[in-house]
Design an enzyme around this catalytic site. Structure first.
Site, short mmCIF file in Angstrom:
data_model
loop_
_atom_site.label_atom_id
_atom_site.label_comp_id
_atom_site.label_asym_id
_atom_site.label_seq_id
_atom_site.Cartn_x
_atom_site.Cartn_y
_atom_site.Cartn_z
N CYS A 2 0.85 -1.16 -0.04
CA CYS A 2 -0.05 0.08 0.10
C CYS A 2 0.96 1.35 0.13
O CYS A 2 1.77 1.32 0.61
CB CYS A 2 -0.94 0.11 1.17
SG CYS A 2 -1.98 -1.43 1.32
N ARG A 27 5.95 -1.06 -4.63
CA ARG A 27 5.55 -1.54 -3.39
C ARG A 27 4.40 -2.66 -3.14
O ARG A 27 4.38 -3.37 -2.35
CB ARG A 27 4.77 -0.46 -2.40
CG ARG A 27 5.90 0.51 -1.99
CD ARG A 27 5.35 1.60 -1.14
NE ARG A 27 4.94 1.04 0.27
CZ ARG A 27 5.36 1.51 1.32
NH1 ARG A 27 6.61 1.63 1.18
NH2 ARG A 27 5.08 0.93 2.49
N TRP A 74 -3.40 -2.95 -1.34
CA TRP A 74 -3.02 -4.09 -1.46
C TRP A 74 -4.16 -4.86 -0.61
O TRP A 74 -3.83 -4.67 0.70
CB TRP A 74 -1.41 -4.21 -0.79
CG TRP A 74 -1.13 -5.89 -1.27
CD1 TRP A 74 -0.35 -6.15 -2.13
CD2 TRP A 74 -0.90 -6.68 -0.24
NE1 TRP A 74 0.15 -7.66 -2.01
CE2 TRP A 74 -0.41 -7.94 -0.60
CE3 TRP A 74 -1.24 -6.76 1.28
CZ2 TRP A 74 -0.04 -9.25 0.12
CZ3 TRP A 74 -1.14 -8.12 1.98
CH2 TRP A 74 -0.56 -9.07 1.26
N ASN A 100 -3.36 2.69 5.32
CA ASN A 100 -2.51 1.50 5.21
C ASN A 100 -2.69 0.89 6.72
O ASN A 100 -2.53 1.57 7.60
CB ASN A 100 -0.94 2.12 5.07
CG ASN A 100 -0.55 2.36 3.71
OD1 ASN A 100 -1.46 2.38 2.99
ND2 ASN A 100 0.47 3.11 3.35
N GLY A 101 -2.47 -0.44 6.71
CA GLY A 101 -2.56 -1.24 7.90
C GLY A 101 -3.73 -1.99 7.74
O GLY A 101 -4.56 -2.18 6.97
N GLU A 484 17.22 -18.95 0.19
CA GLU A 484 17.18 -17.60 -0.43
C GLU A 484 16.91 -17.91 -2.11
O GLU A 484 16.03 -17.28 -2.39
CB GLU A 484 18.34 -16.94 -0.17
CG GLU A 484 18.20 -15.44 -0.76
CD GLU A 484 17.23 -14.53 -0.49
OE1 GLU A 484 16.80 -13.52 -1.19
OE2 GLU A 484 16.33 -15.09 0.36
N LYS A 488 13.65 -16.54 -4.25
CA LYS A 488 13.69 -15.71 -5.27
C LYS A 488 13.05 -16.19 -6.61
O LYS A 488 12.18 -15.43 -7.27
CB LYS A 488 15.17 -15.35 -5.68
CG LYS A 488 15.81 -14.63 -4.79
CD LYS A 488 15.37 -12.86 -4.90
CE LYS A 488 15.57 -12.50 -3.40
NZ LYS A 488 14.63 -12.71 -2.59
N GLU A 491 9.06 -16.25 -5.78
CA GLU A 491 8.64 -14.82 -5.81
C GLU A 491 8.42 -14.16 -7.21
O GLU A 491 7.18 -13.34 -7.34
CB GLU A 491 9.70 -13.71 -5.03
CG GLU A 491 9.80 -13.89 -3.58
CD GLU A 491 10.69 -13.18 -2.87
OE1 GLU A 491 10.31 -12.37 -1.95
OE2 GLU A 491 11.81 -12.87 -3.28
N HIS A 507 15.64 -37.46 3.54
CA HIS A 507 14.44 -37.70 4.44
C HIS A 507 13.18 -37.12 3.94
O HIS A 507 12.44 -36.65 4.72
CB HIS A 507 14.82 -36.90 5.71
CG HIS A 507 15.94 -37.70 6.44
ND1 HIS A 507 16.02 -38.73 7.15
CD2 HIS A 507 17.27 -37.03 6.32
CE1 HIS A 507 17.37 -38.87 7.53
NE2 HIS A 507 18.08 -37.82 7.27
N LYS A 606 6.39 -4.87 -1.28
CA LYS A 606 7.83 -4.42 -0.81
C LYS A 606 8.36 -4.33 0.78
O LYS A 606 8.66 -4.85 1.48
CB LYS A 606 8.41 -3.23 -1.44
CG LYS A 606 9.81 -2.97 -1.16
CD LYS A 606 10.80 -4.00 -1.81
CE LYS A 606 12.28 -3.71 -1.52
NZ LYS A 606 13.18 -4.94 -1.83
#
Length: 611
Positions: A2, A27, A74, A100-101, A484, A488, A491, A507, A606
């Site tokens: 947002c 964002r 968002w 926002n929130g 990581e 990536k 995402e 396993h 973001k």
């Protein structure tokens, strides 16, 4: 996540608001809108989808408004739609606000307001706030805002317009960042400095539970309990060109290629070569406590969590201090065992991550010293930690973090080295580590230049971009890098990918191995290299396709795998700074081939300022 922009001055507001929204596109959002004072009435214009659609909607109309608020949403409460987009209004259509929130008690408040006769048009929690202010209004709008906010549970950053006061823009903040930009006879409101940096570098960061009233003549800031605030005006150090693409197709690619510079910035001025140590004056007030520490906790989310795992290995190896790493979202709720004087590091690129900020507050509530590692000066975590270290990565626009991750890891190396020297590491060993640290930017530049010339990673991406599952495996320092790398790929390409410690493959995940499962191994030279080779053979025996990231000079591995990406040699604990670069590029090129939105992946944001 947002974005809020506001303006009041003498210039046309709409172009400024739209420009600000465009600067906040990175964002993550699913709808956009604005509210302005036009022809003595509040006018709300909203659109689902990209800002370009909103821009097209208003392109053929001249607006005279010189004040307004705007928002990119968002979705949390209510699906992405024009109706649920912000701004939201009250029942009388005289109050417009952006938010926002998340308001956690919105359902209770909604039932209360419905009993009072209010009727709601949307599924959002934000509409509740507008109606609550309407219900509280009795001739004093600021007091109505104050009364309404006292009823809210959760987080908010708010920009508010009231039809009865056309010369004012109101703002309020609790748990969601908000700042005021100070110009010449004009004022700006933003949730992120990127939105207003074209117009001013003089900003005031609103603090928790503060309310601001902006007019062309100035601003007044008070707390929820009516105390007057005398704020500090800060100067932003960002340059506009730093948040533009600089000739690259995407911000993510630009930021990958900035890493030789950002890594150098992370240690610039912080290397104490005569002492074989690092110089981190931001932590100086707690040097004695750090020196005597026998327990460190690190808490973070997402990519920062992966950096934290590397930090755990670093501090335990170099300083011999036990370290625990916790997901911030779990840490805050599980009643962690913390004793007064314990040290808790919190890591966040934005400095606004809601779960990480809450974890910090929980740790401090229990008597811990909260130390921060973040990128954004003036952010909530930067202000609320007892001390900390900035990573100096500069603005990171791509939602998928790249340069901030490596800068976090470099900063953790500096912390581990400093602690190691405090705990008895010899100066010769410290000096050796410093020399290797100073070579890392050059070695990253070599990896990037080699790829630019030879396109090895791009060619691998061209071959594998249509596959829908990947497995990333690494051991020791490369295990968090595997996590990581998988993150990536998930995402930005929407491919299912998992990272595992290589030894854990047998396993469970080994059941997935066949000719349709590409497996990426981090097989760099280190004390357990032979163990990784055994794991590679296990995959090849079952028909898997193997892509290996290996150390330059290792020709043997070519005989075992399908593809090799080479990186320069370095100390094992510095390897993540090199081995992650090919994984960033691989994810990027696969996502480009799949036609994905690289800088604004679907459903992601973001700065995650909600739970």
């Amino acid at each position: 996540m947002c974005g809020i922009v506001g303006y009041i001055g003498d210039r046309p507001a709409v172009p400024i608001l739209m420009e600000g929204l465009e600067m906040l596109e990175y964002r993550g959002y699913d709808s956009a809108g604005l509210a302005i004072w036009e022809n003595n009435k509040l006018l709300c214009i909203k659109q689902r989808g990209k800002i370009a659609r909103l821009k097209e909607l208003i392109a053929h109309t001249e607006y005279s408004a010189t004040s307004g608020i705007a928002h990119t949403r968002w979705a949390t409460h209510g699906e992405p739609s024009e109706l649920n987009a912000h701004p939201q209004m009250d029942g009388s259509k005289k109050i417009a606000l952006v938010h926002n929130g998340i308001i956690e008690n919105y359902y209770t408040l909604k039932k209360y307001l419905e009993k009072k006769g209010h009727r709601f048009e949307t599924e959002t929690d934000t509409e509740i706030i507008a109606h609550l202010i309407e219900e509280a209004y009795d001739g004093d709008f600021l007091e109505a805002v104050r009364v309404a906010l006292l009823e809210l549970e959760g987080t908010y950053g708010l920009g508010i317009l009231f039809e009865g006061e056309p010369g004012k823009v109101y703002a309020a903040r609790h748990g969601s960042p908000l700042l005021i930009g100070k110009g010449e006879g004009e004022y700006f409101l933003a949730s992120d400095a990127a939105a207003i940096i074209r117009h001013t570098n003089q900003v005031i960061y609103l603090k928790e539970k503060e309310i601001a009233c902006l007019s062309r003549d100035g601003y007044d800031i008070t707390t929820l309990d009516r105390k007057t605030v005398v704020p500090m005006v800060e100067k932003l150090s960002w340059d506009l060109h730093k948040i533009e693409k600089g000739g690259h197709d995407h911000f993510m690619l630009k930021e990958i290629y900035e890493q030789p510079i950002t890594l150098q910035n992370a240690f610039r001025g912080r290397l104490d070569e005569p002492a074989g140590s690092s110089r981190l004056n931001g932590l100086k007030p707690y040097f004695s406590l750090l020196r005597e520490s026998n327990r460190i906790i690190i808490t973070a989310c997402g990519t920062s969590f992966h950096a934290s795992l590397i930090g755990e290995y670093l501090i335990e190896e170099l300083a011999d201090i036990p370290v625990e790493v916790e997901y911030a979202s779990e840490f805050r709720y599980r009643n962690p065992v913390i004793n007064p004087g314990n040290i808790v590091f919190v890591i966040s690129q934005s400095g606004e991550t809601a779960d990480t900020l809450a974890a910090l507050r929980e740790a401090q509530r229990k008597g811990a010293v909260g130390l921060g590692i973040c990128n954004v000066v003036g952010s909530s975590i930067a202000r609320e930690t007892d001390a900390g270290v900035y990573i100096h990565a500069g603005p990171e626009i791509g939602v998928a973090s790249t340069k901030a991750f490596t800068s976090q890891v470099m900063t953790l190396n500096l912390i581990a080295l400093m602690l190691g020297r405090m705990k008895g590491m010899g100066v010769d060993r410290g000096t050796q580590i410093l020399k290797e640290i100073q070579m890392i930017p050059v070695k990253v530049a070599n990896i990037l230049e080699n790829e630019k010339n030879n396109l090895i990673i791009k060619n691998i991406a061209d071959q594998y971009y249509q596959w829908n599952n990947f497995l990333y495996l690494g051991r020791s320092y490369n295990y968090p890098v595997a996590l990581e790398g998988a993150l990536k790929l998930k995402e930005i390409s929407y491919i299912h990918a998992e990272g595992y410690p290589a030894a854990e493959m047998k396993h469970g995940p080994i059941a997935l191995i066949d000719e349709n499962m590409p497996v990426i191994f981090l097989a760099t030279d280190d004390p357990i290299y032979e163990k990784i080779i055994s794991n590679i053979k296990e995959v090849k025996t079952r028909g898997g396709n193997v892509i290996a990231v290996a150390t330059e000079g290792n020709n043997f591995i070519r005989e075992l795998v399908d593809h090799v990406i080479y990186i320069p040699p370095t100390e094992p604990f510095l390897v993540p700074l090199l081995s992650v670069i090919p994984l960033q590029l691989l994810a990027y090129h696969i996502a480009v081939n799949r036609g994905c939105d690289i800088d604004q992946p679907r459903n992601l944001a973001k700065s995650v300022t909600v739970e």
